[in-house]
Design a protein around this motif. Structure first.
Motif, PDB file in Angstrom:
ATOM      1  N   GLY A  41       0.808  -1.218   0.000  1.00 52.10           N
ATOM      2  CA  GLY A  41       0.000   0.000   0.000  1.00 52.10           C
ATOM      3  C   GLY A  41       0.838   1.263   0.000  1.00 52.10           C
ATOM      4  O   GLY A  41       2.052   1.248   0.291  1.00 52.10           O
ATOM      5  N   GLY A  42       0.177   2.364  -0.320  1.00 52.90           N
ATOM      6  CA  GLY A  42       0.860   3.626  -0.549  1.00 52.90           C
ATOM      7  C   GLY A  42       1.507   4.234   0.692  1.00 52.90           C
ATOM      8  O   GLY A  42       2.594   4.800   0.604  1.00 52.90           O
ATOM      9  N   GLU A  45       4.708   2.667   1.529  1.00 50.21           N
ATOM     10  CA  GLU A  45       5.633   3.038   0.452  1.00 50.21           C
ATOM     11  C   GLU A  45       6.230   4.434   0.707  1.00 50.21           C
ATOM     12  O   GLU A  45       7.424   4.657   0.554  1.00 50.21           O
ATOM     13  CB  GLU A  45       4.836   3.026  -0.869  1.00 50.21           C
ATOM     14  CG  GLU A  45       5.649   3.194  -2.106  1.00 50.21           C
ATOM     15  CD  GLU A  45       6.532   1.991  -2.406  1.00 50.21           C
ATOM     16  OE1 GLU A  45       6.253   0.887  -1.913  1.00 50.21           O
ATOM     17  OE2 GLU A  45       7.535   2.200  -3.113  1.00 50.21           O
ATOM     18  N   LYS A 194      12.397   0.637  -6.955  1.00 52.28           N
ATOM     19  CA  LYS A 194      11.128   0.626  -7.692  1.00 52.28           C
ATOM     20  C   LYS A 194      11.122   1.585  -8.870  1.00 52.28           C
ATOM     21  O   LYS A 194      10.349   1.418  -9.809  1.00 52.28           O
ATOM     22  CB  LYS A 194       9.979   0.952  -6.745  1.00 52.28           C
ATOM     23  CG  LYS A 194       8.644   0.748  -7.398  1.00 52.28           C
ATOM     24  CD  LYS A 194       7.528   0.806  -6.420  1.00 52.28           C
ATOM     25  CE  LYS A 194       7.394  -0.499  -5.678  1.00 52.28           C
ATOM     26  NZ  LYS A 194       6.449  -0.452  -4.595  1.00 52.28           N
ATOM     27  N   ARG A 224      -2.637  -3.702  -5.396  1.00 60.45           N
ATOM     28  CA  ARG A 224      -3.153  -4.706  -4.474  1.00 60.45           C
ATOM     29  C   ARG A 224      -4.438  -5.261  -5.085  1.00 60.45           C
ATOM     30  O   ARG A 224      -5.137  -4.543  -5.804  1.00 60.45           O
ATOM     31  CB  ARG A 224      -3.500  -4.061  -3.125  1.00 60.45           C
ATOM     32  CG  ARG A 224      -2.318  -3.621  -2.320  1.00 60.45           C
ATOM     33  CD  ARG A 224      -2.750  -2.957  -1.017  1.00 60.45           C
ATOM     34  NE  ARG A 224      -3.536  -1.749  -1.227  1.00 60.45           N
ATOM     35  CZ  ARG A 224      -4.841  -1.634  -1.080  1.00 60.45           C
ATOM     36  NH1 ARG A 224      -5.570  -2.677  -0.712  1.00 60.45           N
ATOM     37  NH2 ARG A 224      -5.471  -0.493  -1.276  1.00 60.45           N
ATOM     38  N   LYS A 229      -9.792  -1.258  -6.964  1.00 63.21           N
ATOM     39  CA  LYS A 229      -8.863  -1.122  -8.107  1.00 63.21           C
ATOM     40  C   LYS A 229      -9.472  -1.759  -9.359  1.00 63.21           C
ATOM     41  O   LYS A 229      -8.833  -1.805 -10.402  1.00 63.21           O
ATOM     42  CB  LYS A 229      -7.517  -1.786  -7.793  1.00 63.21           C
ATOM     43  CG  LYS A 229      -6.926  -1.458  -6.431  1.00 63.21           C
ATOM     44  CD  LYS A 229      -6.291  -0.093  -6.384  1.00 63.21           C
ATOM     45  CE  LYS A 229      -5.627   0.155  -5.042  1.00 63.21           C
ATOM     46  NZ  LYS A 229      -5.113   1.508  -4.902  1.00 63.21           N
ATOM     47  N   GLY A 253       0.240  -7.862  -8.284  1.00 62.02           N
ATOM     48  CA  GLY A 253       0.113  -7.197  -6.988  1.00 62.02           C
ATOM     49  C   GLY A 253       0.192  -8.205  -5.872  1.00 62.02           C
ATOM     50  O   GLY A 253       0.108  -9.411  -6.094  1.00 62.02           O
ATOM     51  N   GLY A 254       0.378  -7.692  -4.686  1.00 64.28           N
ATOM     52  CA  GLY A 254       0.409  -8.564  -3.521  1.00 64.28           C
ATOM     53  C   GLY A 254      -0.639  -8.088  -2.545  1.00 64.28           C
ATOM     54  O   GLY A 254      -1.523  -7.304  -2.898  1.00 64.28           O
ATOM     55  N   ILE A 292       8.296  -4.777 -10.011  1.00 65.71           N
ATOM     56  CA  ILE A 292       7.299  -3.745 -10.325  1.00 65.71           C
ATOM     57  C   ILE A 292       7.912  -2.710 -11.266  1.00 65.71           C
ATOM     58  O   ILE A 292       7.304  -2.304 -12.274  1.00 65.71           O
ATOM     59  CB  ILE A 292       6.778  -3.092  -9.024  1.00 65.71           C
ATOM     60  CG1 ILE A 292       5.919  -4.112  -8.261  1.00 65.71           C
ATOM     61  CG2 ILE A 292       5.967  -1.827  -9.316  1.00 65.71           C
ATOM     62  CD1 ILE A 292       5.458  -3.665  -6.893  1.00 65.71           C
ATOM     63  N   GLY A 312      -2.848   7.236  -5.730  1.00 63.37           N
ATOM     64  CA  GLY A 312      -2.518   6.411  -6.888  1.00 63.37           C
ATOM     65  C   GLY A 312      -1.042   6.491  -7.229  1.00 63.37           C
ATOM     66  O   GLY A 312      -0.663   6.954  -8.302  1.00 63.37           O
ATOM     67  N   LEU A 313      -0.211   6.010  -6.296  1.00 62.82           N
ATOM     68  CA  LEU A 313       1.244   6.061  -6.532  1.00 62.82           C
ATOM     69  C   LEU A 313       1.670   5.188  -7.703  1.00 62.82           C
ATOM     70  O   LEU A 313       2.678   5.464  -8.354  1.00 62.82           O
ATOM     71  CB  LEU A 313       1.991   5.616  -5.270  1.00 62.82           C
ATOM     72  CG  LEU A 313       2.108   6.667  -4.168  1.00 62.82           C
ATOM     73  CD1 LEU A 313       2.722   6.049  -2.922  1.00 62.82           C
ATOM     74  CD2 LEU A 313       2.949   7.867  -4.629  1.00 62.82           C
ATOM     75  N   THR A 314       0.890   4.144  -7.987  1.00 60.86           N
ATOM     76  CA  THR A 314       1.258   3.290  -9.124  1.00 60.86           C
ATOM     77  C   THR A 314       1.196   4.098 -10.426  1.00 60.86           C
ATOM     78  O   THR A 314       1.979   3.863 -11.345  1.00 60.86           O
ATOM     79  CB  THR A 314       0.325   2.069  -9.218  1.00 60.86           C
ATOM     80  OG1 THR A 314      -1.016   2.545  -9.145  1.00 60.86           O
ATOM     81  CG2 THR A 314       0.575   1.096  -8.108  1.00 60.86           C
ATOM     82  N   GLU A 317       4.347   6.241 -10.454  1.00 59.51           N
ATOM     83  CA  GLU A 317       5.527   5.423 -10.783  1.00 59.51           C
ATOM     84  C   GLU A 317       5.623   5.168 -12.289  1.00 59.51           C
ATOM     85  O   GLU A 317       6.700   5.281 -12.885  1.00 59.51           O
ATOM     86  CB  GLU A 317       5.448   4.082 -10.034  1.00 59.51           C
ATOM     87  CG  GLU A 317       5.671   4.220  -8.535  1.00 59.51           C
ATOM     88  CD  GLU A 317       5.073   3.083  -7.707  1.00 59.51           C
ATOM     89  OE1 GLU A 317       5.091   3.189  -6.471  1.00 59.51           O
ATOM     90  OE2 GLU A 317       4.582   2.097  -8.302  1.00 59.51           O
TER      91      GLU A 317
END
Ligand code: UDP
Length: 399
Positions: A41-42, A45, A194, A224, A229, A253-254, A292, A312-314, A317
């Motif tokens: 999770g963010g 992170e 990452k 996740r 999501k 994802g995990g 990732i 929404g860090l993904t 990234e």
């Protein structure tokens, strides 16, 4: 791990000097971050990199994780869903569980902390002891509270009010709690595993290990396994895309220790993808930063079909890696994806499929969106900028 000076190559010398200047005024200041998970999770992170950087800046920093049982995390996950407008049923027993676990964690609070930062709603019950504590207490709300369930808000907000100020990612999230508010979107670390540059040899090795062939373009969502999501929606959108362009889908994802619903959602996703050789479902262990990174880099298109999203860090990234992103315009994604400039916004499954096809068929569009995306992140959502915002906020709170 990179030090503050190492970021000079990314953000320039002036910002680094400003950070050191602010840090001088805060030297020795004790800051305690409290959240609900060390991995996944963010928030985890963000803290993973923010905490060592604050320490390097001369502050005394502690990061503690509240201890809860399965029942507690089921309750807080229900609260999390309720913040995001999902209809939920709250029972008196759930509220009792939350109060009980909060009480059991009171000892976690550092009695000498100058600042106690409560991240999200899971540790908010600790604010019960705020009146007897000399430090300043800040509630950092990382999720979108706009449609929060009334009952859940009525239960939690008295603790938020006990804090001295609240922090939100974006202005649209502000709640009227009668105290100061700060707006601080999070950031990614460009030098961490990452997000760092990766050689083509490393990329090939990781892809081989993951068992994903490189002969077709990849559509990728990293998240996740969480209904918010919308992984099932991603599969539907992908199936529409594949009718037009040959490609593959990777959903990777995990879990997070504070998210008990993940296993069930993963099962649903596996069922929906069963027998489809072009869909790769990857369950990632916690230390999968390089995987990732590589998946985001090799993606022809990165998608993020979230129903709600704190930030929404993904997305950040992928944008940093100059990837074209198609994402739902919700929550924090709205300040990242400027439709047609830094990515494409798509609301419905069909819109997402159309946007993905557009990018797959138009390499110059993909290139333009990717470049703008990287610039946007570099200007706004990169770790040293975030550190500076933190130091400014702590300085303002101290005076
Ligand atoms: N993440 C991860 N492993 C996973 C899934 C996600 O390390 O299996 C990371 C992801 O790269 C991102 C963060 O966790 O840095 C997720 O943050 P985001 O804001 O996108 O969503 P959240 O999980 O907080 O709702």
């Amino acid at each position: 791990m990179a030090g503050i000076r190492d970021y000079q190559v990314v953000v320039g010398e002036q910002l680094i000097e400003e950070i050191y200047e602010l840090a001088r005024q805060l030297k020795g200041c004790r800051v305690q971050h409290i959240n609900s998970t060390l991995t996944g999770g963010g928030v985890a992170e963000i803290l993973k990199r923010l905490v060592p950087m604050m320490e390097e800046a001369g502050l005394e920093v502690r990061w503690d994780v509240i201890k809860g049982d399965e029942e507690f995390f089921r309750v807080t996950k229900t609260f999390h869903n309720a913040f995001h407008g999902v209809p939920v049923q709250i029972t008196p027993a759930m509220l009792d569980t939350y109060r009980r676990i909060s009480r059991e964690n009171y000892d976690l609070v550092d009695p000498r902390a100058g600042f106690v930062i409560l991240h999200d709603q899971q540790p908010l019950g600790l604010a019960e002891i705020r009146p007897g504590h000399p430090g300043r207490w800040l509630w950092y709300c990382h999720i979108d509270p706009v449609d929060v369930d009334r009952e859940v808000w009525d239960f939690l907000s008295p603790w938020a009010r006990r804090c001295d100020a609240a922090i939100y990612h974006i202005q649209a999230y502000a709640r009227n709690l009668g105290h100061r508010q700060y707006f601080m979107p999070p950031a990614i670390d460009p030098l961490a595993d990452k997000n760092r540059e990766v050689s083509s040899t490393e990329i090939a090795a990781v892809m081989e290990r993951l068992g994903i062939p490189a002969d077709l373009p990849l559509v990728v969502q990293i998240s996740r396994f969480d209904r918010l999501k919308d992984p099932l929606g991603v599969i539907q959108a992908f199936r529409l895309v594949r009718q037009e362009v040959l490609c593959r889908l990777v959903l990777a994802g995990g879990g997070a220790t504070d998210d008990p619903e993940g296993i069930q959602v993963l099962q649903e996703v596996r069922q929906a993808a069963a027998g489809d050789p072009d869909i790769f479902i990857l369950e990632l262990p916690p230390a999968s930063d390089l995987e990732i990174n590589v998946l985001q880099r090799v993606a022809a298109v990165v998608v993020q079909k979230s129903v709600r999203e704190g930030f929404g860090l993904t997305v950040t990234e992928a944008m940093w890696k100059s990837r074209p992103v198609v994402a739902s315009p919700v929550g924090g994604i709205t300040v990242q994806i400027i439709d047609g400039e830094t990515g494409l916004a798509a609301v419905t499954t069909e819109e997402m499929a159309r946007a993905v096809v557009r990018i797959l068929r138009d390499p110059s569009l993909a290139e333009k969106l990717g470049q703008n995306a990287r610039e946007h992140v570099k200007k706004n959502f990169i770790l040293p900028i975030y550190l500076k915002r933190w130091l400014e906020m702590l300085t303002a709170e101290q005076s």
